[in-house]
Design a protein around this motif. Structure first.
Motif, PDB file in Angstrom:
ATOM      1  N   CYS A 180       0.859  -1.178   0.000  1.00 10.76           N
ATOM      2  CA  CYS A 180       0.000   0.000   0.000  1.00 10.76           C
ATOM      3  C   CYS A 180       0.898   1.232   0.000  1.00 10.76           C
ATOM      4  O   CYS A 180       1.799   1.347   0.842  1.00 10.76           O
ATOM      5  CB  CYS A 180      -0.918   0.030   1.218  1.00 10.76           C
ATOM      6  SG  CYS A 180      -2.092   1.419   1.196  1.00 10.76           S
ATOM      7  N   LEU A 181       0.660   2.109  -0.964  1.00 10.54           N
ATOM      8  CA  LEU A 181       1.395   3.370  -1.042  1.00 10.54           C
ATOM      9  C   LEU A 181       0.489   4.497  -0.581  1.00 10.54           C
ATOM     10  O   LEU A 181      -0.597   4.687  -1.125  1.00 10.54           O
ATOM     11  CB  LEU A 181       1.851   3.641  -2.482  1.00 10.54           C
ATOM     12  CG  LEU A 181       2.628   2.531  -3.192  1.00 10.54           C
ATOM     13  CD1 LEU A 181       3.055   2.988  -4.583  1.00 10.54           C
ATOM     14  CD2 LEU A 181       3.824   2.079  -2.378  1.00 10.54           C
ATOM     15  N   MET A 182       0.926   5.219   0.422  1.00 13.16           N
ATOM     16  CA  MET A 182       0.194   6.357   0.953  1.00 13.16           C
ATOM     17  C   MET A 182       0.958   7.632   0.577  1.00 13.16           C
ATOM     18  O   MET A 182       2.124   7.568   0.194  1.00 13.16           O
ATOM     19  CB  MET A 182       0.078   6.240   2.472  1.00 13.16           C
ATOM     20  CG  MET A 182      -0.569   4.944   2.938  1.00 13.16           C
ATOM     21  SD  MET A 182      -2.338   4.923   2.606  1.00 13.16           S
ATOM     22  CE  MET A 182      -2.887   6.131   3.804  1.00 13.16           C
ATOM     23  N   PRO A 183       0.329   8.806   0.681  1.00 15.87           N
ATOM     24  CA  PRO A 183       1.033  10.027   0.263  1.00 15.87           C
ATOM     25  C   PRO A 183       2.410  10.212   0.891  1.00 15.87           C
ATOM     26  O   PRO A 183       3.351  10.615   0.193  1.00 15.87           O
ATOM     27  CB  PRO A 183       0.067  11.141   0.686  1.00 15.87           C
ATOM     28  CG  PRO A 183      -1.284  10.507   0.558  1.00 15.87           C
ATOM     29  CD  PRO A 183      -1.075   9.088   1.052  1.00 15.87           C
ATOM     30  N   ASN A 184       2.552   9.899   2.183  1.00 20.46           N
ATOM     31  CA  ASN A 184       3.850  10.152   2.822  1.00 20.46           C
ATOM     32  C   ASN A 184       4.538   8.904   3.383  1.00 20.46           C
ATOM     33  O   ASN A 184       5.567   9.011   4.049  1.00 20.46           O
ATOM     34  CB  ASN A 184       3.712  11.206   3.925  1.00 20.46           C
ATOM     35  CG  ASN A 184       2.860  10.715   5.083  1.00 20.46           C
ATOM     36  OD1 ASN A 184       2.280   9.631   5.044  1.00 20.46           O
ATOM     37  ND2 ASN A 184       2.771  11.532   6.119  1.00 20.46           N
ATOM     38  N   HIS A 185       3.987   7.710   3.113  1.00 18.82           N
ATOM     39  CA  HIS A 185       4.655   6.492   3.561  1.00 18.82           C
ATOM     40  C   HIS A 185       4.130   5.292   2.765  1.00 18.82           C
ATOM     41  O   HIS A 185       3.205   5.427   1.963  1.00 18.82           O
ATOM     42  CB  HIS A 185       4.462   6.267   5.061  1.00 18.82           C
ATOM     43  CG  HIS A 185       3.068   5.919   5.481  1.00 18.82           C
ATOM     44  ND1 HIS A 185       2.088   6.864   5.660  1.00 18.82           N
ATOM     45  CD2 HIS A 185       2.488   4.722   5.746  1.00 18.82           C
ATOM     46  CE1 HIS A 185       0.973   6.278   6.042  1.00 18.82           C
ATOM     47  NE2 HIS A 185       1.179   4.973   6.095  1.00 18.82           N
ATOM     48  N   PHE A 186       4.732   4.135   2.995  1.00 18.27           N
ATOM     49  CA  PHE A 186       4.288   2.934   2.290  1.00 18.27           C
ATOM     50  C   PHE A 186       4.501   1.698   3.148  1.00 18.27           C
ATOM     51  O   PHE A 186       5.236   1.724   4.139  1.00 18.27           O
ATOM     52  CB  PHE A 186       5.033   2.775   0.958  1.00 18.27           C
ATOM     53  CG  PHE A 186       6.521   2.563   1.110  1.00 18.27           C
ATOM     54  CD1 PHE A 186       7.043   1.338   1.494  1.00 18.27           C
ATOM     55  CD2 PHE A 186       7.404   3.605   0.869  1.00 18.27           C
ATOM     56  CE1 PHE A 186       8.400   1.143   1.640  1.00 18.27           C
ATOM     57  CE2 PHE A 186       8.773   3.417   1.003  1.00 18.27           C
ATOM     58  CZ  PHE A 186       9.261   2.185   1.403  1.00 18.27           C
ATOM     59  N   HIS A 187       3.832   0.614   2.748  1.00 24.06           N
ATOM     60  CA  HIS A 187       3.956  -0.683   3.401  1.00 24.06           C
ATOM     61  C   HIS A 187       4.079  -1.777   2.352  1.00 24.06           C
ATOM     62  O   HIS A 187       3.404  -1.721   1.320  1.00 24.06           O
ATOM     63  CB  HIS A 187       2.716  -1.007   4.238  1.00 24.06           C
ATOM     64  CG  HIS A 187       2.467  -0.098   5.380  1.00 24.06           C
ATOM     65  ND1 HIS A 187       2.906  -0.357   6.656  1.00 24.06           N
ATOM     66  CD2 HIS A 187       1.789   1.071   5.455  1.00 24.06           C
ATOM     67  CE1 HIS A 187       2.519   0.613   7.466  1.00 24.06           C
ATOM     68  NE2 HIS A 187       1.838   1.502   6.755  1.00 24.06           N
ATOM     69  N   PHE A 188       4.905  -2.786   2.642  1.00 26.01           N
ATOM     70  CA  PHE A 188       4.989  -3.985   1.817  1.00 26.01           C
ATOM     71  C   PHE A 188       5.082  -5.204   2.720  1.00 26.01           C
ATOM     72  O   PHE A 188       5.684  -5.143   3.796  1.00 26.01           O
ATOM     73  CB  PHE A 188       6.235  -3.965   0.929  1.00 26.01           C
ATOM     74  CG  PHE A 188       6.153  -3.060  -0.265  1.00 26.01           C
ATOM     75  CD1 PHE A 188       5.747  -3.543  -1.501  1.00 26.01           C
ATOM     76  CD2 PHE A 188       6.500  -1.725  -0.153  1.00 26.01           C
ATOM     77  CE1 PHE A 188       5.676  -2.710  -2.600  1.00 26.01           C
ATOM     78  CE2 PHE A 188       6.441  -0.874  -1.258  1.00 26.01           C
ATOM     79  CZ  PHE A 188       6.016  -1.368  -2.487  1.00 26.01           C
ATOM     80  N   LEU A 189       4.493  -6.306   2.284  1.00 24.01           N
ATOM     81  CA  LEU A 189       4.758  -7.608   2.894  1.00 24.01           C
ATOM     82  C   LEU A 189       5.526  -8.397   1.848  1.00 24.01           C
ATOM     83  O   LEU A 189       5.014  -8.637   0.742  1.00 24.01           O
ATOM     84  CB  LEU A 189       3.471  -8.337   3.273  1.00 24.01           C
ATOM     85  CG  LEU A 189       3.673  -9.778   3.780  1.00 24.01           C
ATOM     86  CD1 LEU A 189       4.513  -9.812   5.052  1.00 24.01           C
ATOM     87  CD2 LEU A 189       2.321 -10.468   4.026  1.00 24.01           C
ATOM     88  N   VAL A 190       6.754  -8.784   2.176  1.00 31.74           N
ATOM     89  CA  VAL A 190       7.606  -9.467   1.209  1.00 31.74           C
ATOM     90  C   VAL A 190       8.204 -10.733   1.822  1.00 31.74           C
ATOM     91  O   VAL A 190       8.261 -10.892   3.045  1.00 31.74           O
ATOM     92  CB  VAL A 190       8.755  -8.560   0.723  1.00 31.74           C
ATOM     93  CG1 VAL A 190       8.202  -7.261   0.136  1.00 31.74           C
ATOM     94  CG2 VAL A 190       9.759  -8.271   1.835  1.00 31.74           C
ATOM     95  N   GLU A 191       8.646 -11.589   0.931  1.00 26.44           N
ATOM     96  CA  GLU A 191       9.437 -12.757   1.314  1.00 26.44           C
ATOM     97  C   GLU A 191      10.739 -12.685   0.522  1.00 26.44           C
ATOM     98  O   GLU A 191      10.710 -12.629  -0.717  1.00 26.44           O
ATOM     99  CB  GLU A 191       8.711 -14.059   0.989  1.00 26.44           C
ATOM    100  CG  GLU A 191       9.523 -15.309   1.324  1.00 26.44           C
ATOM    101  CD  GLU A 191       8.857 -16.586   0.818  1.00 26.44           C
ATOM    102  OE1 GLU A 191       9.294 -17.673   1.224  1.00 26.44           O
ATOM    103  OE2 GLU A 191       7.905 -16.493  -0.005  1.00 26.44           O
TER     104      GLU A 191
END
Length: 207
Positions: free
Chosen positions: A47-58
């Protein structure tokens, strides 16, 4: 970042700036992510937000990482010999730094700015228990709801949510995630619920 391990990755803009000012910024960031990070990590949600982001990765296996870096070396880039797993892990982690640097250079050129854009040390939390995988996926997709941008996860354009309900080709590990839920219907139902407070505290940004 150890080969074969799952991580919740997140980072924030420096100061009060935004990472993404328009739709093209979001698209360009994802393109650079595909070029630089996808070779070393499988992606389960973002999820990309205006001032930050999140990823779930392996992180990919040691064999896959060595294959990728050997290919890079054959194309003229010089990498040290991987004598230890620690060095290999460090090189995989560095791909995120390459992503941030590449994006920042392009961003600065477009908006005529100088200096760093991202907080220097990005955050990563190892997700060691499969029982948490779905919770992280839901937390990531519901982040725009948590921050008041939309009322439902499906209403936010810049996340992987819709990739799970689409038939189009995707680099997201769609089938594996849907298998965690037992199908698309359960996936949608789970995302219609609020993330409980314990999960929010476990995976929330602390910047």
């Amino acid at each position: 970042m150890q080969p074969g391990a799952f991580y919740h990755i997140f980072n924030h803009a420096n100061g009060e700036e935004n990472l993404f000012r328009n739709k093209d910024n979001y698209s360009f960031f994802l393109k650079r992510y595909i070029d630089l990070v996808s070779p070393v990590c499988k992606t389960y949600a973002y999820c990309l937000m205006p001032n930050h982001f999140h990823f779930l990765v392996e992180v990919r296996t040691a064999k896959e990482l060595i294959s990728f870096f050997d290919q890079e070396k054959s194309e003229g880039q010089i990498f040290p010999k991987f004598e230890t797993l620690e060095k290999l892990s460090s090189r995989a982690t560095k791909q995120f730094g390459n992503l941030f640097s590449s994006y920042t250079q392009a961003y600065n050129k477009v908006f005529n700015r100088k200096g760093s854009l991202f907080i220097k040390n990005f955050k990563r939390k190892a997700i060691s228990h499969p029982q948490y995988y779905k919770s992280v996926v839901e937390y990531i997709h519901q982040n725009p709801v948590h921050h008041g941008f939309v009322e439902r996860a499906e209403d936010w354009e810049f996340s992987s949510y819709h990739s799970f309900l689409s038939k189009k080709a995707t680099r997201i590990e769609r089938q594996e995630v849907l298998d965690w839920y037992g199908g698309a219907d359960n996936f949608q139902t789970a995302h219609g619920k609020k993330v409980n407070r314990e999960i929010t505290q476990l995976f929330s940004i602390e910047l």
